[in-house]
Write an enzyme that holds these catalytic residues in place. Structure first.
Site, PDB file in Angstrom:
ATOM      1  N   THR B 175     -50.197  19.418  53.700  1.00 59.82           N
ATOM      2  CA  THR B 175     -50.126  20.050  52.364  1.00 59.82           C
ATOM      3  C   THR B 175     -48.837  19.323  51.546  1.00 59.82           C
ATOM      4  O   THR B 175     -47.999  18.648  52.054  1.00 59.82           O
ATOM      5  CB  THR B 175     -49.518  21.513  52.669  1.00 59.82           C
ATOM      6  OG1 THR B 175     -50.726  22.102  53.362  1.00 59.82           O
ATOM      7  CG2 THR B 175     -49.454  22.214  51.427  1.00 59.82           C
ATOM      8  N   PHE B 177     -46.096  19.554  48.573  1.00 60.67           N
ATOM      9  CA  PHE B 177     -45.377  20.668  47.943  1.00 60.67           C
ATOM     10  C   PHE B 177     -44.795  20.086  46.703  1.00 60.67           C
ATOM     11  O   PHE B 177     -44.222  18.938  46.997  1.00 60.67           O
ATOM     12  CB  PHE B 177     -44.308  21.520  48.811  1.00 60.67           C
ATOM     13  CG  PHE B 177     -44.919  22.029  49.871  1.00 60.67           C
ATOM     14  CD1 PHE B 177     -45.425  21.339  51.095  1.00 60.67           C
ATOM     15  CD2 PHE B 177     -45.006  23.287  49.868  1.00 60.67           C
ATOM     16  CE1 PHE B 177     -46.078  22.052  52.446  1.00 60.67           C
ATOM     17  CE2 PHE B 177     -45.435  24.034  51.183  1.00 60.67           C
ATOM     18  CZ  PHE B 177     -45.929  23.353  52.120  1.00 60.67           C
TER      19      PHE B 177
END
Lengths: 274, 274
Positions: B175, B177
């Site tokens: 992921t 961010f």
């Protein structure tokens, strides 16, 4: 002969309206709970065609449907654009002022946020998995203090009154649906093609791939990136262009893409629904 | 001095791990329920910075976060890439074989589908709004037949054992961010810029806009289209490029875009986290 069509949702849902608009009123809908189920129904032969929402003018692409288009190798045979008009639906004798409970799909409730806050401020909101199912429940309860949010068609289907119409906050609320089949029919009159581009890994690859269309004066109507699974931070691109697959300009663009080492998956070629 | 950082989720959530990785272990997290709340916390000054997931290598862009970036005019000051490793967490003495109930966020459960079907086939699955909260509950219940799915950090934070690790189906699960602040700090060492392009309406507009970067040998790392609200079937494009805002090539590309009548919103310029 009746065409069976897999749709997400029940009768009188927006999917059903879109399917009837494209395939005619005599279709037999095969109601599915999810998008994955809708694709499965076509895959297993439970329906001859499928109609799925692919994009909304406010919420954007429905990523799950893009991913399912890649997974299943179906063929897009057409598209339908539908204005999403939300109505407050109740039994005869009900009025917006009397409504104390309002039922609908969470997205439909969200789309009518302003109306709910201003006009139905006292009404409690309840989520339902389907706008059409909410209308069916309101009919069954037969209580003028309970209302559903849904389409005009849901009102007709379930014998409800339209207590208020166009209650969605943004009027520019349209959904685009695609019609899917198993056979790769290439309509010679098609003026639109959907495809997936997987580019070779080099700087400027996307720019050069789009150049294949630009050089042929082919207009892009949509570009949607999705992750390439198994290779983090690499992407595939779903592209819609204003040209039929059999048009010479389109064939020239495909030859150009091939020369660039750009892999092309054709998802379908059809007549623009706009 | 402690930096307050708005994050979605609780302590030991992946957002918290990402925030600590970028801003250091002494930060004070301000836990928010939703992405919208996280942006609001920064907006209202309840936190000095915010860390939000923007994209996952399997699921793609988080559209809601892209839309919030447009709405709030914050500044991206950095990015963090996190490998998402899911673990089965239980109290001391628990083993995968004994687990009869497993709790986690629906996305985490979906990410571990294969492990759940093969190894925990008999276990019932329960959805929790937060992986970290599920771990906290398992700790409180103190029952070896109940387990959570979450991070190693959640195990440490709540005193649980890692009963099995790397149980996610796809190991290429990362992921990305972004770190947000209110001040437009332009780091002279920045080598990456995020921006929104709104093109004039003409065929080939996207191709020519991307040409502004290609001509300067600036590599695109991401292109994400989102609907232009109020104008159905028109789009804006979120672009990440491998160049700092103050680099001459980037300035030349921006001049080129201006000459094309392409509107540019700079979302931030920062050092690549990869």
């Amino acid at each position: 002969m009746f065409t069976t069509v897999a749709i997400q949702g029940q009768e009188a849902s927006f999917h059903h309206i879109a399917a009837r608009q494209f395939l005619g009123k005599s279709i037999t809908p095969v109601s599915c709970d999810t998008f994955a189920d809708t694709f499965d129904a076509l895959h297993k032969g439970q329906a001859q065609q499928a109609v799925v929402a692919i994009e909304n003018s406010l919420f954007g692409s429905i990523n799950e449907v893009y991913d399912l288009l890649l997974k299943h190798k179906f063929w897009i045979t057409g598209e339908v654009y539908l204005r999403i008009e939300q109505c407050l639906l109740g039994i005869q004798g009900a009025t917006p002022e009397k409504v104390g409970e309002v039922y609908s799909h969470p997205i439909a409730l969200a789309q009518c946020e302003q109306y709910l806050e201003e006009t139905l401020a006292r009404a409690k909101r309840f989520e339902h998995h389907d706008t059409s199912g909410a209308a069916a429940d309101v009919r069954a309860w037969n209580n003028p203090t309970k209302a559903a949010i849904g389409s005009r068609q849901a009102a007709e289907r379930f014998g409800l009154e339209v207590l208020a119409h166009e209650i969605e906050t943004h009027k520019q609320n349209y959904t685009r649906f695609v019609v899917l089949g198993k056979d790769q029919q290439v309509n010679p009159a098609a003026n639109k093609t959907s495809l997936i581009l997987t580019m070779a890994e080099r700087p400027g690859a996307l720019y050069h791939a789009l150049g294949a269309f630009a050089k042929q004066q082919i207009n892009l109507t949509k570009l949607q990136s999705r992750p390439l699974i198994g290779k983090a931070w690499h992407y595939i691109f779903y592209v819609d262009v204003d040209a039929g697959l059999q048009q010479p300009a389109m064939q020239a663009a495909l030859t150009d893409l091939k020369a660039q080492d750009c892999k092309v998956n054709i998802l379908g070629s059809y007549t623009s629904g706009r």
